[in-house]
Write a protein that holds these residues in place. Sequence first.
Motif, PDB file in Angstrom:
ATOM      1  N   SER A  71       0.634  -1.193   0.064  1.00 37.47           N
ATOM      2  CA  SER A  71       0.189  -0.086   0.255  1.00 37.47           C
ATOM      3  C   SER A  71       0.727   1.400   0.045  1.00 37.47           C
TER       4      SER A  71
ATOM      5  N   ASP B  16      -6.079  -1.457  -4.759  1.00 35.86           N
ATOM      6  CA  ASP B  16      -5.317  -1.288  -3.584  1.00 35.86           C
ATOM      7  C   ASP B  16      -6.156  -2.708  -2.775  1.00 35.86           C
ATOM      8  N   GLU B  17      -6.269  -3.286  -3.428  1.00 32.75           N
ATOM      9  CA  GLU B  17      -7.136  -4.647  -2.688  1.00 32.75           C
ATOM     10  C   GLU B  17      -8.925  -4.347  -2.456  1.00 32.75           C
TER      11      GLU B  17
END
Lengths: 275, 272
Positions: free
Chosen positions: A43, A162-163
Amino acid sequence: MIKATNLLFGYSEEREKALNGVNFTAEKGEFIAVLGSNGCGKSTLAKHFNAILLPEEGTVEVEGMLTTQDDRLFDIRQKVGMVFQNPDNQIVATIVEEDVAFALENMGVEPSEIRRRIDEAMEKTGVYKFKDKAPHHLSGGQKQRVAIAGIIAMRPDYIVLDEPTAMLDPEGRRKVLKTIKSLNKEYGITVILITHYMDEAAQADRIVVMSKGKVVKEGTPKEIFSQVELVKSLSLDVPQTSEIAYELGKLGHNLSTEAISIDECAQQLYNFLKG
Amino acid sequence: MLKDITIGQHFPGNSPVHRLDPRIKILATIAYVVFLFLATNAVGLVLSIAMVLALYVVAQIPLKMLKKSLKPMIPIIIFTVILNLFFITGDGDPLFRVWKISVYTEGIMFCIVMIVRILCLISGTSLLTYTTSPIQLTDGLERLMKPLNVVKFPVHEMAMMMTIALRFIPTLIEETDKIISAQKSRGAMLDSGSFTDRVKALVPILIPLFISAFRRADELATAMECRCYHGGANRTRLKQLKITSNDIICTAVCVVAFGVIFATRFFFTPLI
Ligand SMILES: Nc1ncnc2c1ncn2[C@@H]1O[C@H](COP(=O)(O)OP(=O)(O)OP(=O)(O)O)[C@@H](O)[C@H]1O
Ligand SMILES: [Mg+2]
């Protein structure tokens, strides 16, 4: 092209550096998956791509613009869109279409042009039918696609996710992933997908594996996942398809761990069982 | 479920009142309140009541809703009546006496005027919130207050805060629901015990709620930055408010009605 060179970054003086000399490039049109265990700095790296974080040492370049150039800040953010894990915490407005328009309003785009672009963005992500709804009446997967629409309305060249599927059910996950893939294949947007799901990563053109603030491995999904032991030593998993071949291999059967798509794997097992 | 509660008291519809530009609606409501206080004669007051009732009929708001919004006013009205009735003294003889307190005609008149004013005030402002969604209201306020930018009043920021608050109320309510269930499953007694016990039981609900709200705020701020947010400067809007023929007709009707209410001042003797 996004290019990070010898990137060094720490959140505080006392703690270990979150990024410890990262080199990374993303060419236009690529679909890249970034893997790595919790806390390895994925991240943190992502937030460097659109100047949310600035490097302590080293540089990040987006299409030739350095992220440290103040006057290019909004150009960079328009070029590199970013979607986060929790869709609830990215939606600003109380109506879907207003939220999709948020970035364009900030950029000062003409109202008629905003209308055209958000309709297009909502079509691409399949949320047009919810355009007048309140976000809290949508499912997680639908909300995440609204968030993606809000980003692609800016017409970015790159989208960093991000995810994005971490909080979704299998159905929502499938739809979001399909949307991401179509953005890449049909509209040529470069996708950088951070994920903990190996089946998602297996669909990328290239996988970047991170560990302890560094990029430790790069290659096609076949190259990465066929090295089952290496992947496991980085506390990651391989897709179930590679896992089967690997486990059978341990029993003395000769199967290729490179068969990572379900079809390939099934074919290989079929041949194997036939003898 | 907690999630389904409505914010404010918006009553969606498609009447001319609903479609009216929120800016005009806000201004008309303010004007109505002002003229209500200028109307001190019987005819003016009756016209004020008639006007607001007519608007309710046009907006197709059930009178049940009106009753609901007026109900909380009853204690205030009783209080006003008692106060005015007994403490206003007139020039002439008292109408009658209760114990040591005398009641004058002026007192009664003043009470009637006050009751009508309070009822009309609440009905008028409720009509605004019934027929305007919170988003339109915020939007209208932002545009109306724009001139205050000159004196450095943060108009855009206020509107943004209101929008975000409206956006997150359902999310936080849902979250409160979850935390309550989680604490109950750990044995928290929320519905029993003494008053202080119950207040104490709220602490383990409020603390996680606040921590999560701050985390959300942090993530939302990052997401907004990613979408080029930089305050109100050079910002455009998707929805432009356009003045339609409906707006012009409604404005004309309001202007005439206010004019008539005001004109009654010159033809009828004031009650107070
Ligand atoms: N806001 C912050 N303040 C201080 N330290 C942080 C902050 N965010 C992350 N870190 C630390 O930096 C390191 C890298 O974190 P990062 O969030 O980039 O990891 P990640 O690879 O995204 O992990 P995950 O898979 O859990 O999302 C971790 O050690 C983490 O504790
Ligand atoms: Mg992370």
